[in-house]
Design a protein around this motif. Structure first.
Motif, PDB file in Angstrom:
ATOM      1  N   GLN A   1       0.839  -1.192   0.000  1.00 14.35           N
ATOM      2  CA  GLN A   1       0.000   0.000   0.000  1.00 14.35           C
ATOM      3  C   GLN A   1       0.878   1.247   0.000  1.00 14.35           C
ATOM      4  OE1 GLN A   1      -2.880   0.153   3.140  1.00 14.35           O
ATOM      5  NE2 GLN A   1      -3.955  -1.683   2.451  1.00 14.35           N
ATOM      6  N   THR A   2       0.379   2.297  -0.633  1.00  9.22           N
ATOM      7  CA  THR A   2       1.115   3.562  -0.639  1.00  9.22           C
ATOM      8  C   THR A   2       1.035   4.201   0.748  1.00  9.22           C
ATOM      9  OG1 THR A   2      -0.790   4.931  -1.198  1.00  9.22           O
ATOM     10  CG2 THR A   2       0.424   3.962  -3.051  1.00  9.22           C
TER      11      THR A   2
ATOM     12  N   ARG B   1      -0.300   7.047   1.443  1.00 10.25           N
ATOM     13  CA  ARG B   1      -1.671   7.551   1.665  1.00 10.25           C
ATOM     14  C   ARG B   1      -2.609   6.392   2.018  1.00 10.25           C
ATOM     15  NH1 ARG B   1      -2.101  10.295  -2.534  1.00 10.25           N
ATOM     16  NH2 ARG B   1      -2.115  12.434  -1.808  1.00 10.25           N
ATOM     17  N   GLU B   2      -2.472   5.263   1.287  1.00  5.54           N
ATOM     18  CA  GLU B   2      -3.356   4.117   1.547  1.00  5.54           C
ATOM     19  C   GLU B   2      -3.144   3.555   2.949  1.00  5.54           C
ATOM     20  OE1 GLU B   2      -3.722   2.625  -3.109  1.00  5.54           O
ATOM     21  OE2 GLU B   2      -2.217   1.737  -1.795  1.00  5.54           O
TER      22      GLU B   2
ATOM     23  N   ASP C   1       2.344   8.673  -2.842  1.00  5.42           N
ATOM     24  CA  ASP C   1       1.843   7.592  -3.698  1.00  5.42           C
ATOM     25  C   ASP C   1       2.865   6.469  -3.870  1.00  5.42           C
ATOM     26  OD1 ASP C   1      -0.677   8.848  -4.181  1.00  5.42           O
ATOM     27  OD2 ASP C   1       0.402  10.310  -5.416  1.00  5.42           O
ATOM     28  N   THR C   2       3.857   6.439  -2.995  1.00  4.94           N
ATOM     29  CA  THR C   2       4.900   5.399  -3.037  1.00  4.94           C
ATOM     30  C   THR C   2       4.522   4.255  -2.099  1.00  4.94           C
ATOM     31  OG1 THR C   2       6.571   7.088  -3.446  1.00  4.94           O
ATOM     32  CG2 THR C   2       7.366   4.988  -2.576  1.00  4.94           C
ATOM     33  N   PRO C   3       4.697   2.999  -2.551  1.00  8.27           N
ATOM     34  CA  PRO C   3       4.408   1.868  -1.649  1.00  8.27           C
ATOM     35  C   PRO C   3       5.322   1.902  -0.424  1.00  8.27           C
ATOM     36  CG  PRO C   3       4.743   1.100  -3.904  1.00  8.27           C
ATOM     37  CD  PRO C   3       5.139   2.549  -3.874  1.00  8.27           C
TER      38      PRO C   3
END
Ligand SMILES: Nc1ncnc2c1ncn2[C@@H]1O[C@H](COP(=O)(O)OP(=O)(O)OP(=O)(O)O)[C@@H](O)[C@H]1O
Ligand SMILES: [Mg+2]
Length: 240
Positions: free
Chosen positions: A93-94, A96-97, A131-133
């Protein structure tokens, strides 16, 4: 009324009295330090107030209501949030996620998750990596994200057990700023366990010193640092 109160907590492991009649309170909006030598019982106290262990005797109150013996998730739901150990990152997951996952795990009412995530992206300074995992982050960036995930759970009181341990100076400073901002914006109380006296001095107007399972002293860091027993048992070594 105190944000968090531990009253006469006792916990024994075999023959070891790890918490021996511990009483302390954290006032609303206070950032209180909890210091003391290795094995003093600081993490045991954190485990007792956050429901990892049930005390042998004594009581824990959150905003005046007894939470003694409640399950960890119920205590967290009521607003006593323990950061770091409770949040796990999802590598695929990024940034943000991960923040949104931490948010949805508790489904707080009347809070906009997207807006909370954007605020936390700003506080963690991870904007360029939003937005990076998570698996691509450095250790320090992961620590920031973990702290951010902890703060996605709305709380009236946050308990942080050694949030600065093993963290580089730049990231330490960011974590310190995050604590100050969540304290300021939410009026949240904090109990911060740390061996880092320079940070405790900056962050905590008042500290509680634990030694051998007991509260040995309370006051400003400078006040407790003048007490011979505290110097002999702890600070003499910590400040060397
Ligand atoms: N689950 C357990 N079973 C048995 N003994 C335990 C357990 N948890 C802690 N202890 C013991 O209780 C004492 C207090 O430990 P605790 O982890 O609370 O200290 P601490 O103040 O957090 O120390 P440190 O600064 O090293 O983190 C130690 O002697 C430890 O070995
Ligand atoms: Mg500990």
């Amino acid at each position: 009324m105190a944000a968090l109160e531990a009253i006469g907590l006792r916990k024994r492991f075999g023959t070891l009295q790890a918490a021996n009649d511990v009483t302390l309170s954290v006032e609303p909006g206070e950032i209180r330090g909890l210091i003391g030598p290795n094995g003093a019982g600081k993490t045991t106290l954190v485990n007792l107030v956050t429901g990892v262990y049930a005390p042998d005797s004594g009581e824990v109150k959150l905003a005046g209501q007894s939470i003694t013996g409640l399950a960890m998730h119920e205590i967290a739901r009521r607003g006593l949030v323990r950061s770091f150990q409770v949040t796990r990152l999802f590598g695929n997951q990024t940034v943000r996620e991960n923040l949104l996952t931490a948010f949805h795990a508790r489904r707080p009412a009347n809070v906009d998750g997207e807006a909370a995530a954007e605020r936390m992206i700003r506080l963690t300074t991870l904007g360029p990596l939003a937005d990076t995992p998570a698996k691509k982050l450095s250790g320090g960036q992961r620590a920031l994200l973990q702290m951010g995930c902890g703060f996605m759970v709305p709380g009236s009181c946050y308990v942080l057990d050694e949030p600065f341990a093993g963290i580089n100076p730049v990231i330490k400073e960011t974590i310190l700023e995050m604590i100050v901002e969540v304290n300021r914006a939410q009026g949240a109380a904090f109990l911060v366990v740390s061996h880092e006296m320079a940070i405790i001095r900056q962050l905590c107007p008042q500290v509680t010193v634990m030694m051998e399972g007991k509260v040995a002293a309370q006051g400003t860091l400078d006040e407790v640092a003048r007490l011979p027993a505290v110097v002999a048992g702890y600070l003499g070594k910590a400040l060397e």
